[in-house]
Write an enzyme that holds these catalytic residues in place. Structure first.
Site, PDB file in Angstrom:
ATOM      1  N   SER A   6      -3.024   4.666   2.711  1.00  0.00           N
ATOM      2  CA  SER A   6      -1.864   5.549   2.526  1.00  0.00           C
ATOM      3  C   SER A   6      -2.320   6.954   2.131  1.00  0.00           C
ATOM      4  O   SER A   6      -2.740   7.186   1.003  1.00  0.00           O
ATOM      5  CB  SER A   6      -0.935   4.995   1.438  1.00  0.00           C
ATOM      6  OG  SER A   6       0.057   5.958   1.143  1.00  0.00           O
ATOM      7  N   ASP A  33       3.295   7.956   5.245  1.00  0.00           N
ATOM      8  CA  ASP A  33       4.587   7.800   4.567  1.00  0.00           C
ATOM      9  C   ASP A  33       5.448   9.038   4.803  1.00  0.00           C
ATOM     10  O   ASP A  33       5.285  10.057   4.130  1.00  0.00           O
ATOM     11  CB  ASP A  33       4.357   7.629   3.059  1.00  0.00           C
ATOM     12  CG  ASP A  33       3.821   6.255   2.704  1.00  0.00           C
ATOM     13  OD1 ASP A  33       4.466   5.257   3.077  1.00  0.00           O
ATOM     14  OD2 ASP A  33       2.761   6.179   2.054  1.00  0.00           O
ATOM     15  N   HIS A  64       5.352   4.893   8.459  1.00  0.00           N
ATOM     16  CA  HIS A  64       6.379   4.279   7.618  1.00  0.00           C
ATOM     17  C   HIS A  64       7.466   5.318   7.372  1.00  0.00           C
ATOM     18  O   HIS A  64       7.270   6.251   6.592  1.00  0.00           O
ATOM     19  CB  HIS A  64       5.709   3.825   6.299  1.00  0.00           C
ATOM     20  CG  HIS A  64       6.637   3.197   5.321  1.00  0.00           C
ATOM     21  ND1 HIS A  64       6.257   2.913   4.022  1.00  0.00           N
ATOM     22  CD2 HIS A  64       7.929   2.777   5.429  1.00  0.00           C
ATOM     23  CE1 HIS A  64       7.271   2.358   3.383  1.00  0.00           C
ATOM     24  NE2 HIS A  64       8.296   2.267   4.217  1.00  0.00           N
ATOM     25  N   GLY A 140       8.986   5.533  -2.574  1.00  0.00           N
ATOM     26  CA  GLY A 140       9.113   6.923  -2.999  1.00  0.00           C
ATOM     27  C   GLY A 140       7.867   7.543  -3.590  1.00  0.00           C
ATOM     28  O   GLY A 140       7.685   8.756  -3.488  1.00  0.00           O
ATOM     29  N   PHE A 141       7.002   6.739  -4.206  1.00  0.00           N
ATOM     30  CA  PHE A 141       5.825   7.289  -4.875  1.00  0.00           C
ATOM     31  C   PHE A 141       4.645   6.341  -4.733  1.00  0.00           C
ATOM     32  O   PHE A 141       4.842   5.130  -4.689  1.00  0.00           O
ATOM     33  CB  PHE A 141       6.086   7.470  -6.380  1.00  0.00           C
ATOM     34  CG  PHE A 141       7.319   8.266  -6.679  1.00  0.00           C
ATOM     35  CD1 PHE A 141       7.272   9.653  -6.684  1.00  0.00           C
ATOM     36  CD2 PHE A 141       8.523   7.626  -6.919  1.00  0.00           C
ATOM     37  CE1 PHE A 141       8.416  10.402  -6.948  1.00  0.00           C
ATOM     38  CE2 PHE A 141       9.680   8.360  -7.181  1.00  0.00           C
ATOM     39  CZ  PHE A 141       9.631   9.753  -7.193  1.00  0.00           C
ATOM     40  N   ASP A 171       3.355  -3.354   0.919  1.00  0.00           N
ATOM     41  CA  ASP A 171       3.200  -1.938   0.555  1.00  0.00           C
ATOM     42  C   ASP A 171       3.678  -1.698  -0.866  1.00  0.00           C
ATOM     43  O   ASP A 171       4.860  -1.900  -1.170  1.00  0.00           O
ATOM     44  CB  ASP A 171       4.020  -1.091   1.551  1.00  0.00           C
ATOM     45  CG  ASP A 171       3.795   0.407   1.366  1.00  0.00           C
ATOM     46  OD1 ASP A 171       2.996   0.803   0.494  1.00  0.00           O
ATOM     47  OD2 ASP A 171       4.434   1.185   2.108  1.00  0.00           O
ATOM     48  N   GLY A 172       2.747  -1.246  -1.732  1.00  0.00           N
ATOM     49  CA  GLY A 172       3.118  -0.851  -3.087  1.00  0.00           C
ATOM     50  C   GLY A 172       2.330  -1.582  -4.156  1.00  0.00           C
ATOM     51  O   GLY A 172       2.451  -2.800  -4.314  1.00  0.00           O
ATOM     52  N   GLY A 193      -2.839   2.803  -1.474  1.00  0.00           N
ATOM     53  CA  GLY A 193      -2.893   4.233  -1.792  1.00  0.00           C
ATOM     54  C   GLY A 193      -3.852   4.449  -2.948  1.00  0.00           C
ATOM     55  O   GLY A 193      -5.050   4.670  -2.766  1.00  0.00           O
TER      56      GLY A 193
HETATM   57  C1  DX5 Z   1       5.559   4.067  -1.494  1.00  0.00           C
HETATM   58  C2  DX5 Z   1       4.801   4.214  -0.222  1.00  0.00           C
HETATM   59  C3  DX5 Z   1       3.449   3.596  -0.253  1.00  0.00           C
HETATM   60  C4  DX5 Z   1       2.504   4.156  -1.289  1.00  0.00           C
HETATM   61  C5  DX5 Z   1       1.426   3.159  -1.563  1.00  0.00           C
HETATM   62  O1  DX5 Z   1       6.842   4.461  -1.327  1.00  0.00           O
HETATM   63  O2  DX5 Z   1       5.496   3.604   0.859  1.00  0.00           O
HETATM   64  O3  DX5 Z   1       2.849   3.560   1.029  1.00  0.00           O
HETATM   65  O4  DX5 Z   1       1.933   5.376  -0.901  1.00  0.00           O
HETATM   66  O5  DX5 Z   1       0.628   3.611  -2.599  1.00  0.00           O
HETATM   67  P1  DX5 Z   1       0.095   2.646  -3.748  1.00  0.00           P
HETATM   68  O6  DX5 Z   1      -0.857   1.680  -3.086  1.00  0.00           O
HETATM   69  O7  DX5 Z   1      -0.572   3.573  -4.692  1.00  0.00           O
HETATM   70  O8  DX5 Z   1       1.283   1.934  -4.349  1.00  0.00           O
HETATM   71 ZN    ZN Z   2       4.394   3.227   2.762  1.00  0.00          ZN
END
Ligand code: DX5
Ligand code: ZN
Length: 214
Positions: A6, A33, A64, A140-141, A171-172, A193
């Site tokens: 990500s 993202d 995404h 979102g983050f 994801d997440g 990410g």
């Molecule tokens: C969150 C995103 C993810 C995020 C994953 O809304 O869809 O793709 O960037 O990051 P990590 O692995 O740090 O949760």
């Molecule tokens: Zn994502």
């Protein structure tokens, strides 16, 4: 286990340099993202950055879409020959039409489910999709904490899609402490990410995650 990196978790000004160091044997997809500041609070990046990434790496794109009304945006990512284009179940009333249009272009279709959205809601879309993305944080983050209830949803998604060629993506909050459980629950592909970019070399981190998952 495949890994989708990500780029939301990287410093965008250093992205070009980082991309050169990615080992395609360790990092299978580039997770893009796309956030619109409406469906989710932040605006991240869109077509222009995605295009830059696609020209600077041979690693396939895993787009995404965290946008309201994905039907107004998705064609830009088809033009970039994205491998996956994933939209959120919660954002459209036209899932079948949208999926058919994505497939027609040659890209694969993903449907994403927020932590509060039941897996059963994708039942009637199964013939039209190639991947179910289980969100294990509220979108979102990057850098949020993995929601444990996601493990049951991965198993449910695996069961509901059995007999079909459908991948389960997670994801997440995926990291070294939970990737083995995520693999056991049935995931084929994990978005990572913070777990890749927080410290150390991203390709090396991806290799370590894969070995923990196997
Ligand atoms: C969150 C995103 C993810 C995020 C994953 O809304 O869809 O793709 O960037 O990051 P990590 O692995 O740090 O949760
Ligand atoms: Zn994502």
């Amino acid at each position: 286990m495949k890994i989708s990196a990500s780029i939301l978790a990287t410093q965008i000004t250093q992205l070009s340099e980082k991309l050169k160091s990615f080992d395609p044997a360790a990092i299978d997809f580039m997770h893009i993202d796309v956030m619109d500041g409406n469906y989710v609070p932040q605006i991240s990046f869109g077509e222009a950055i995605t295009k830059e990434v696609s020209t600077q790496t041979s690693i396939p794109l895993d787009v995404h879409l965290m946008v309201s009304k994905p039907e107004d945006h998705f064609t830009k990512y088809l033009d970039l020959k994205s491998h996956f284009v994933t939209f959120h179940q919660e954002t459209t009333n036209f899932g079948v039409r949208l999926s058919e249009e994505i497939r027609k272009s040659g890209s694969k279709v993903g449907i994403s489910l927020n932590p509060m959205t039941p897996v059963s809601t994708v039942k009637h879309l199964l013939p039209y999709i190639d991947m179910i993305l289980i969100m294990t944080v509220d979108p979102g983050f990057y850098g949020q904490k993995f929601i444990q209830g996601g493990l049951d949803k991965i198993k449910e998604a695996k069961d509901i899609s059995s007999g079909r060629d459908i991948w389960i993506e997670v994801d997440g909050g995926v990291n070294e402490t939970n990737i083995a459980d995520i693999a056991r629950a049935g995931a084929d592909l994990c978005v990572v990410g913070a777990g890749l970019f927080k410290s150390g070399d991203p390709s090396e981190n991806a290799r370590k995650l894969k070995s923990l998952a196997s």
